[in-house]
Scaffold this motif. Sequence first.
Motif, short mmCIF file in Angstrom:
data_model
loop_
_atom_site.label_atom_id
_atom_site.label_comp_id
_atom_site.label_asym_id
_atom_site.label_seq_id
_atom_site.Cartn_x
_atom_site.Cartn_y
_atom_site.Cartn_z
N TYR A 77 0.53 -1.11 0.18
CA TYR A 77 0.11 0.32 0.01
C TYR A 77 1.13 1.56 -0.07
CZ TYR A 77 -3.73 -3.21 1.16
OH TYR A 77 -4.46 -3.96 1.14
N ASN A 78 0.41 2.53 -0.33
CA ASN A 78 1.31 3.28 -0.34
C ASN A 78 1.46 3.95 0.78
OD1 ASN A 78 0.73 7.12 -0.68
ND2 ASN A 78 1.21 6.16 -2.63
N LYS A 79 3.04 4.28 1.10
CA LYS A 79 2.96 4.54 2.17
C LYS A 79 2.73 5.78 3.09
CE LYS A 79 7.69 3.14 1.76
NZ LYS A 79 9.44 3.28 1.58
N TRP A 80 2.00 6.65 2.09
CA TRP A 80 2.08 8.00 2.42
C TRP A 80 0.64 7.62 3.48
CZ3 TRP A 80 2.44 12.62 4.61
CH2 TRP A 80 0.80 13.36 4.51
N LYS A 81 -0.17 7.04 2.52
CA LYS A 81 -1.55 6.24 2.61
C LYS A 81 -1.37 5.81 4.17
CE LYS A 81 -3.59 7.55 -1.07
NZ LYS A 81 -4.57 9.03 -0.82
N ILE A 82 0.04 4.27 4.61
CA ILE A 82 -0.29 4.50 5.48
C ILE A 82 -0.28 5.17 6.54
CG2 ILE A 82 0.94 2.62 7.05
CD1 ILE A 82 1.33 1.19 4.09
N LYS A 83 0.67 6.39 6.31
CA LYS A 83 1.21 7.76 7.44
C LYS A 83 -0.34 8.01 8.29
CE LYS A 83 6.08 7.95 6.00
NZ LYS A 83 6.45 8.99 5.55
N ILE A 84 -0.93 8.74 6.87
CA ILE A 84 -2.27 8.75 7.51
C ILE A 84 -3.13 8.09 7.88
CG2 ILE A 84 -4.44 10.41 6.59
CD1 ILE A 84 -2.53 12.02 5.63
N ALA A 85 -3.43 7.29 8.23
CA ALA A 85 -4.37 5.64 8.65
C ALA A 85 -3.99 5.35 10.42
CB ALA A 85 -4.14 4.72 7.66
N ALA A 86 -2.30 6.04 10.46
CA ALA A 86 -1.20 5.79 11.62
C ALA A 86 -2.32 6.62 12.00
CB ALA A 86 0.14 5.43 11.56
N LEU A 87 -1.90 7.87 11.82
CA LEU A 87 -1.99 9.49 12.49
C LEU A 87 -3.73 9.27 13.01
CD1 LEU A 87 -1.97 11.99 13.63
CD2 LEU A 87 -2.60 12.99 11.28
N ARG A 88 -4.64 9.12 11.90
CA ARG A 88 -5.81 8.37 12.21
C ARG A 88 -6.33 7.57 13.30
NH1 ARG A 88 -8.31 7.84 7.41
NH2 ARG A 88 -9.25 10.15 7.29
N MET A 89 -5.29 6.47 13.27
CA MET A 89 -5.30 5.42 14.53
C MET A 89 -4.54 6.29 15.45
SD MET A 89 -4.36 1.63 14.65
CE MET A 89 -5.53 0.64 13.43
N TYR A 90 -4.06 6.79 15.76
CA TYR A 90 -3.42 7.54 16.99
C TYR A 90 -4.79 8.17 17.83
CZ TYR A 90 -1.59 10.52 20.84
OH TYR A 90 -1.61 11.34 21.53
N ASP A 235 -8.39 -2.82 5.81
CA ASP A 235 -9.25 -1.63 6.67
C ASP A 235 -8.39 -1.18 7.01
OD1 ASP A 235 -10.84 -2.74 4.98
OD2 ASP A 235 -12.72 -3.69 6.26
N LEU A 236 -7.94 -2.03 8.51
CA LEU A 236 -7.02 -0.59 9.54
C LEU A 236 -5.59 0.01 8.95
CD1 LEU A 236 -6.56 -3.80 12.48
CD2 LEU A 236 -8.22 -1.32 12.21
N LEU A 237 -5.13 -0.49 7.57
CA LEU A 237 -4.16 -0.39 7.28
C LEU A 237 -4.41 0.54 6.50
CD1 LEU A 237 -2.02 -3.00 5.85
CD2 LEU A 237 -1.09 -2.06 7.62
N LEU A 238 -5.86 0.72 6.08
CA LEU A 238 -5.71 1.83 4.67
C LEU A 238 -6.94 3.52 5.64
CD1 LEU A 238 -6.24 -0.34 1.53
CD2 LEU A 238 -4.74 1.41 1.49
N THR A 239 -7.59 3.07 6.08
CA THR A 239 -8.24 3.64 7.32
C THR A 239 -7.17 4.32 8.71
OG1 THR A 239 -9.53 2.25 7.87
CG2 THR A 239 -10.79 3.01 6.23
N GLY A 240 -6.97 2.80 9.81
CA GLY A 240 -6.88 3.65 10.65
C GLY A 240 -8.21 3.43 11.71
N GLU A 241 -9.23 2.96 11.38
CA GLU A 241 -10.44 4.07 12.64
C GLU A 241 -10.62 1.94 13.42
OE1 GLU A 241 -12.83 5.89 12.47
OE2 GLU A 241 -11.95 7.30 10.59
N VAL A 242 -10.49 2.52 14.47
CA VAL A 242 -11.13 1.84 15.52
C VAL A 242 -11.75 2.67 16.75
CG1 VAL A 242 -9.35 0.77 17.79
CG2 VAL A 242 -8.78 0.79 15.38
#
Length: 268
Positions: A77-90, A235-242
Motif C-alpha cells: 500500500y502507498n506509504k503516505w496512505k499508511i502514514k495518514i491511517a497511522a495518524l487517524r488510529m492514534y 481496512d486498518l492499514l488503509l483507514t486506521g479507524e478503531v
Amino acid sequence: MFHAVQTKNGLDQEACFRALAACQQAGVSSPLVTPCRTLHVATQLRNVKETHQHTDEEVGAFTKLIEAMGFTGPLKYNKWKIKIAALRMYTCCVERINYDEFFDKCTLPDTLNSWFLVAQLHVWMCLVRMRQEGREGKYMCRYIVHSMWEDVEQRSKIMGIDAIHRKEAMKAMTETFYAAIFGYDEGILSDDCVLAAALWRNLFNRQCEDPGQLELMVEYVRKQMQYIDALDGDDLLLTGEVKWRPLVEENAQSILKVVKPTYNDAGL
C-alpha cells in the motif's frame, strides 16, 4: 507465578490481592505529577481513499538489509496512505476514549501523566494489532508512536510547561512507555495475574490497592484485544479507524457474535 482463578466478571479478587503483594516487592517509582485538566484537541483528517498496489513481492536479502538500516522497502500500500491511517488510529486513541471515566473508575489523578498512561495503554493495543499485519503493519506502528510523541509535546507546550521541564518530562515518559510496552506484551501472552501486575506497575503507578480496579482493567484489556483482533487488517492499514468498547458494559464476556454454521436440508 500465580495463577488467576476466573470468574464471570474477569480476574478473581483473591488473585488480584496476590498480584498486588508480588508487585509491591518491586519498590515504588516516582510518577510525573504535572497538574492539568485533560486536553481534548481534535485532530481533523480528510477521508483517505484506498490505493492498493499489487506488489506482494517476496522480501529479499537486500530489502531486509535496508530495513535493518532503518529504511523501508516497497509495501503493498502507498506509504503516505499508511502514514495518514497511522495518524487517524492514534487520534482514535485520544479522541474516542472517555478519560474522565478512567480517572474516576481507576482513581487516577487528573494530570498530564495520567492522561499519558491511559493513552499509551490504547496505543499499545493498536501496536499489538498492527504488528500482525507484516511489514506494512510494522511501518504503520512507527508512525503511530511518532504521532503520539508529537501530540504529547504539543500538549505540554499548550499547558505552559517550560522547555527544561518539558525535556525532562518527555524523557521520563519515553522510559515509561517502553517499559510499559514490555510489561503489557508479557501480560497479554500470560495469565490474568501477570497482566494485572503489568497494569498495577504501569497504569496505576504502583498506587492501586483495590483489586476491583485491577479486575476491571484486566477485563477491559482482554475484551478490547478480542475486539480489535477481529477487525480486518487491510481496512486498518488503509483507514486506521478503531472503535473502542466501553470501559463498563453488561455481558462484556460476549463481545463477538459467534458465526452460526449453515446447513442444507440434508443436515450437511
